[in-house]
Scaffold this active site. Structure first.
Site, PDB file in Angstrom:
ATOM      1  N   GLY A  42       0.824  -1.210   0.000  1.00 26.20           N
ATOM      2  CA  GLY A  42       0.000   0.000   0.000  1.00 26.20           C
ATOM      3  C   GLY A  42       0.845   1.240   0.000  1.00 26.20           C
ATOM      4  N   GLY A 121      -7.487  -5.981   4.900  1.00 26.77           N
ATOM      5  CA  GLY A 121      -8.600  -6.831   4.463  1.00 26.77           C
ATOM      6  C   GLY A 121      -9.807  -6.013   4.078  1.00 26.77           C
ATOM      7  N   SER A 306       7.032  -8.818 -10.994  1.00 26.70           N
ATOM      8  CA  SER A 306       6.209  -9.972 -10.591  1.00 26.70           C
ATOM      9  C   SER A 306       6.177 -11.102 -11.616  1.00 26.70           C
ATOM     10  CB  SER A 306       4.803  -9.523 -10.233  1.00 26.70           C
ATOM     11  OG  SER A 306       4.395  -8.513 -11.105  1.00 26.70           O
ATOM     12  N   ASP A 368       3.980 -12.491 -17.719  1.00 27.00           N
ATOM     13  CA  ASP A 368       3.502 -11.543 -16.700  1.00 27.00           C
ATOM     14  C   ASP A 368       2.630 -12.314 -15.719  1.00 27.00           C
ATOM     15  OD1 ASP A 368       3.229  -9.245 -15.276  1.00 27.00           O
ATOM     16  OD2 ASP A 368       2.212  -8.099 -16.832  1.00 27.00           O
ATOM     17  N   ASP A 369       2.439 -11.730 -14.533  1.00 30.29           N
ATOM     18  CA  ASP A 369       1.675 -12.468 -13.521  1.00 30.29           C
ATOM     19  C   ASP A 369       0.179 -12.438 -13.771  1.00 30.29           C
ATOM     20  OD1 ASP A 369       2.235  -9.570 -12.461  1.00 30.29           O
ATOM     21  OD2 ASP A 369       0.363 -10.255 -11.561  1.00 30.29           O
ATOM     22  N   CYS A 405     -13.704  -9.345  -6.640  1.00 30.62           N
ATOM     23  CA  CYS A 405     -13.244  -9.836  -5.341  1.00 30.62           C
ATOM     24  C   CYS A 405     -13.871  -8.964  -4.263  1.00 30.62           C
ATOM     25  CB  CYS A 405     -11.724  -9.747  -5.243  1.00 30.62           C
ATOM     26  SG  CYS A 405     -11.114 -10.161  -3.602  1.00 30.62           S
ATOM     27  N   CYS A 454      -8.517 -19.363  -1.914  1.00 30.37           N
ATOM     28  CA  CYS A 454      -9.645 -18.668  -2.539  1.00 30.37           C
ATOM     29  C   CYS A 454      -9.178 -18.282  -3.943  1.00 30.37           C
ATOM     30  CB  CYS A 454     -10.019 -17.405  -1.759  1.00 30.37           C
ATOM     31  SG  CYS A 454     -11.269 -16.423  -2.636  1.00 30.37           S
ATOM     32  N   CYS A 457     -11.810 -14.953  -7.901  1.00 31.28           N
ATOM     33  CA  CYS A 457     -11.674 -13.974  -8.995  1.00 31.28           C
ATOM     34  C   CYS A 457     -11.463 -14.684 -10.340  1.00 31.28           C
ATOM     35  CB  CYS A 457     -10.562 -12.979  -8.716  1.00 31.28           C
ATOM     36  SG  CYS A 457      -8.998 -13.746  -8.258  1.00 31.28           S
TER      37      CYS A 457
HETATM   38  P1  AMP Z   1      -3.638  -4.626 -17.108  1.00 29.83           P
HETATM   39  O1  AMP Z   1      -2.641  -3.732 -17.716  1.00 29.83           O
HETATM   40  O2  AMP Z   1      -4.913  -3.898 -16.743  1.00 29.83           O
HETATM   41  O3  AMP Z   1      -3.941  -5.856 -17.887  1.00 29.83           O
HETATM   42  O4  AMP Z   1      -3.032  -5.114 -15.715  1.00 29.83           O
HETATM   43  C1  AMP Z   1      -2.106  -6.151 -15.646  1.00 29.83           C
HETATM   44  C2  AMP Z   1      -0.844  -5.659 -15.023  1.00 29.83           C
HETATM   45  O5  AMP Z   1      -1.110  -5.057 -13.774  1.00 29.83           O
HETATM   46  C3  AMP Z   1       0.135  -6.797 -14.778  1.00 29.83           C
HETATM   47  O6  AMP Z   1       1.409  -6.359 -15.216  1.00 29.83           O
HETATM   48  C4  AMP Z   1       0.124  -6.991 -13.270  1.00 29.83           C
HETATM   49  O7  AMP Z   1       1.403  -7.280 -12.740  1.00 29.83           O
HETATM   50  C5  AMP Z   1      -0.323  -5.657 -12.762  1.00 29.83           C
HETATM   51  N1  AMP Z   1      -1.184  -5.778 -11.580  1.00 29.83           N
HETATM   52  C6  AMP Z   1      -1.951  -6.793 -11.215  1.00 29.83           C
HETATM   53  N2  AMP Z   1      -2.570  -6.504 -10.066  1.00 29.83           N
HETATM   54  C7  AMP Z   1      -2.204  -5.278  -9.694  1.00 29.83           C
HETATM   55  C8  AMP Z   1      -2.506  -4.421  -8.608  1.00 29.83           C
HETATM   56  N3  AMP Z   1      -3.324  -4.781  -7.647  1.00 29.83           N
HETATM   57  N4  AMP Z   1      -1.936  -3.207  -8.564  1.00 29.83           N
HETATM   58  C9  AMP Z   1      -1.114  -2.820  -9.524  1.00 29.83           C
HETATM   59  N5  AMP Z   1      -0.779  -3.578 -10.580  1.00 29.83           N
HETATM   60  C10 AMP Z   1      -1.311  -4.796 -10.680  1.00 29.83           C
END
Ligand code: AMP
Length: 477
Positions: A42, A121, A306, A368-369, A405, A454, A457
C-alpha cells in the site's frame, strides 16, 4: 508488472506491523523499517501509533499521513513517537476513500483506555454493521470498514474480562477478510479471519514481539520468525512475553481459503506465506506454464518484477534460456500516475524500455503475472516488436480474471476485464501477441503447496457468499 496501487483502481489493501518491546525500548524506528518492507502492500498512506506500557498508557503518540513511508516519516517525527508498544500501517484503499482521516492506525479513546488498530482486508458486512452502530448513536471519524471493527471491540470490552475476549466477541460479528493488529493498553493482539485470506505472522527480536503481514518485514529488521497466526486465530502477547492463543473462530482446515493472488502478485517474493515460499510458488507456476503451453523460442523473459520468477520457472522446465529484456526506471514515482486509461498507458512506457540488444531477431516468451484490462500486455508486446523481436509468445502465471473480489482485491468492474466474454484467441489478437497461454485453474492449488485457497476472482467459487450490496466505495456515498 508492479505499478503499485495509486495508478490503478485495482489493488489490495494494506500492510500491518505491530511491535511490543517487553524491556521498554522504543519501537517506532523498527516499525518504520518494517513498514518500509511492506510498502508494496500500500502506498496511499502510512502511520505509526505508540504507547509506553511502563508509563501513562492512555497517552498515544501517533503520526500518519497520505503518502509513502519515506514521505510520511522523518527523523524528527519518528523521534517524537516514544513508546514500547506500537502499531504501524500502510494503506491501499478498497473500501473508503483515500483521505488523511482514513489513514491508519485508528486510535480510539474508550472506557478502558486507548485502543490502536491496524487492518488489512475487506469486510463484506461492514455497511450493515456501520448502519447498526450509527443507529445506536456512534459517530464515525473515518469512512473505512476498519473503524467498525474498532467500535465493536470497544463496545465488547465493556462486558469482557480481557481485550482478547472483546476482540473475539467483536470478530464474531464481522464477515470477510481481516488480518488485524491491535494494541490495547498493555497487550499486542493479532487476529486473522477464519478463512485466512491475508497473511499474518509472529516474529521475535531480542525481548520484543512482532505481529506483521509478511515474513519479509521480519527479515528486514533481523527478527526471527516464530510462526504464522492461524486462520481464525486471535493471539495475545502480554507483558510477561506469553503468547496466548484463541481458536474459537477457527474453521476446519478444508474450509480455509488463502487468497491465491497473494502468491501470484501481492506478497514480496522473499515472503513465505503459510509455509509456502512465494518465490517457489511463482517458479512452480512458470514450470506448469512451460508444460501446459510449450512453444519453441530463443529466450524467456519476465515483465518486471512480478513476472520474473515465473519466467525463471518456465526456463527451468523448458530449457529455454532466461533473459532480462527490460530496463526499469526505478525513479518513476507511483503517485504521479493518474488512474485514467490514458495515463495508465503512458505509465507502462515511462516505467519500462525493452532492450533491443537482447530481443532483436529473437523468438521471445514473455511472462507476466496477470492480465486485467490488457493495457500492460498490449504495450509490452508493442515494445518488444519495436525492439525487433521476431515472435512474441505471451504466457500468464495466473488464469483469466472473470469475477469481482470482495475480500481485498479491488478488481475493476467485470466489463473492464479483458477476459470477460472473450476467448483466449480474441484476447491474444487484442494484445497483439503471436500466441497466448494462461495458467490452468487447476494449477493454482500447487502454487499454495496444496493449502486450501480462494480463487474466486478466476473461478467464481466464493468461500463466503458475496455481499448482497456493493461494498466497494459504500462508505463514501
Ligand atoms: P492490465 O494492464 O490492466 O492488464 O493489468 C495487468 C498488469 O497489472 C500486470 O502487469 C500486473 O502485474 C499488474 N497488476 C496486477 N494486479 C495489480 C494491482 N493490484 N496493482 C497494480 N498492478 C497490478
Amino acid at each position: 508488472m508492479d505499478f503499485g496501487a495509486t495508478d490503478y483502481s485495482f489493488g489490495e489493501d494494506c500492510g500491518v506491523f505491530g511491535m511490543y518491546d517487553l524491556s521498554g525500548g522504543d519501537v517506532a524506528t523498527t516499525i518504520y523499517y518494517g513498514l518500509y518492507a511492506l510498502q508494496h502492500r500500500g502506498q496511499e498512506s502510512a502511520g505509526i501509533a505508540v504507547t509506553n506500557t511502563f508509563d501513562d498508557v492512555d497517552k498515544v503518540f501517533c503520526h500518519k499521513d497520505l503518502g509513502r513511508v519515506n514521505k510520511v516519516f522523518n527523523e524528527e517525527n519518528i523521534s517524537r513517537l516514544k513508546g514500547n508498544l506500537g502499531v504501524g500501517h500502510v494503506r491501499y484503499s478498497t473500501a473508503g476513500a483515500s483521505t488523511r482521516e482514513n489513514s491508519q492506525p485508528l486510535v480510539l479513546a474508550y472506557i478502558k483506555g486507548t485502543l490502536v488498530l491496524a487492518h488489512n482486508g475487506n469486510l463484506t458486512n461492514a455497511p450493515k454493521l456501520r448502519r447498526e452502530l450509527a443507529m445506536g448513536g456512534a459517530i464515525f471519524q473515518t469512512t473505512t470498514d476498519s473503524e467498525t471493527i474498532a467500535y465493536h471491540i470497544a463496545r465488547e470490552r465493556i462486558h469482557s474480562k480481557t481485550a482478547q475476549e472483546a476482540t473475539v466477541k467483536a470478530l464474531r460479528k464481522v464477515q470477510g477478510s481481516y488480518s488485524l493488529v491491535v494494541a490495547s493498553p498493555r497487550k499486542l493482539i493479532g487476529a486473522r479471519d477464519p478463512w485466512g485470506f491475508r497473511p499474518l505472522v509472529i516474529g521475535k527480536l531480542d525481548n520484543a514481539y512482532i505481529i506483521t503481514s509478511e515474513t519479509c518485514a521480519l527479515e528486514t529488521i533481523n527478527a526471527e520468525f516464530v510462526r504464522d497466526v492461524l486462520p481464525g486465530e486471535v493471539v495475545t502477547i502480554s507483558s510477561d512475553g506469553k503468547i496466548e492463543s484463541n481458536l474459537e473462530l477457527a474453521l476446519p482446515e478444508n474450509k480455509t481459503a488463502r487468497c491465491i493472488f497473494e502468491y501470484i502478485y501481492f506478497c514480496r517474493p522473499d515472503t513465505t506465506f503459510d509455509g509456502m515460499s512465494v518465490t517457489k510458488s511463482r517458479i512452480i507456476a512458470g514450470k506448469i506454464l512451460a508444460k501446459t503451453h510449450p512453444v519453441e523460442a530463443d529466450l524467456v523473459v519476465g515483465v518486471p518484477e512480478s513476472g520474473n520468477m515465473a519466467a525463471v520457472g518456465y526456463s527451468m522446465e523448458s530449457g529455454i534460456p532466461y533473459g532480462i529484456a527490460f530496463t526499469k526506471n526505478t525513479y518513476v514515482g507511483r503517485t504521479f500516475i493518474k488512474p485514467k486509461q490514458s495515463s495508465r498507458v503512458k505509465s507502462v512506457q515511462v516505467k519500462l524500455n525493452a532492450l533491443r540488444e537482447v530481443v532483436a531477431g529473437k523468438k521471445i516468451i514473455i511472462i507476466d503475472d496477470s492480465i486485467v484490462r490488457g493495457t500492460t500486455s498490449n504495450q509490452i508486446v508493442e515494445m518488444l516488436r519495436n525492439a525487433g523481436a521476431k515472435e512474441i509468445h505471451m504466457r500468464v502465471s495466473a488464469p483469466p480474471f472473470y469475477h469481482p473480489c470482495y475480500f481485498g482485491i479491488d478488481i475493476p468492474d467485470e466489463n473492464q476485464l479483458i477476459a470477460n466474454g472473450r476467448t483466449v484467441e480474441e484476447i491474444c489478437k487484442i494484445i497483439g501477441a503471436d500466441s497466448l497461454g494462461y495458467l490452468p485453474l487447476e494449477a493454482l492449488k500447487e502454487m499454495s503447496g496444496g493449502l486450501p485457497i480462494c480463487d474466486a476472482c478466476f473461478s467464481g467459487n466464493y468461500p463466503i457468499a458475496p455481499p448482497n450490496e456493493d461494498i466497494r466505495g459504500e462508505f463514501d456515498k
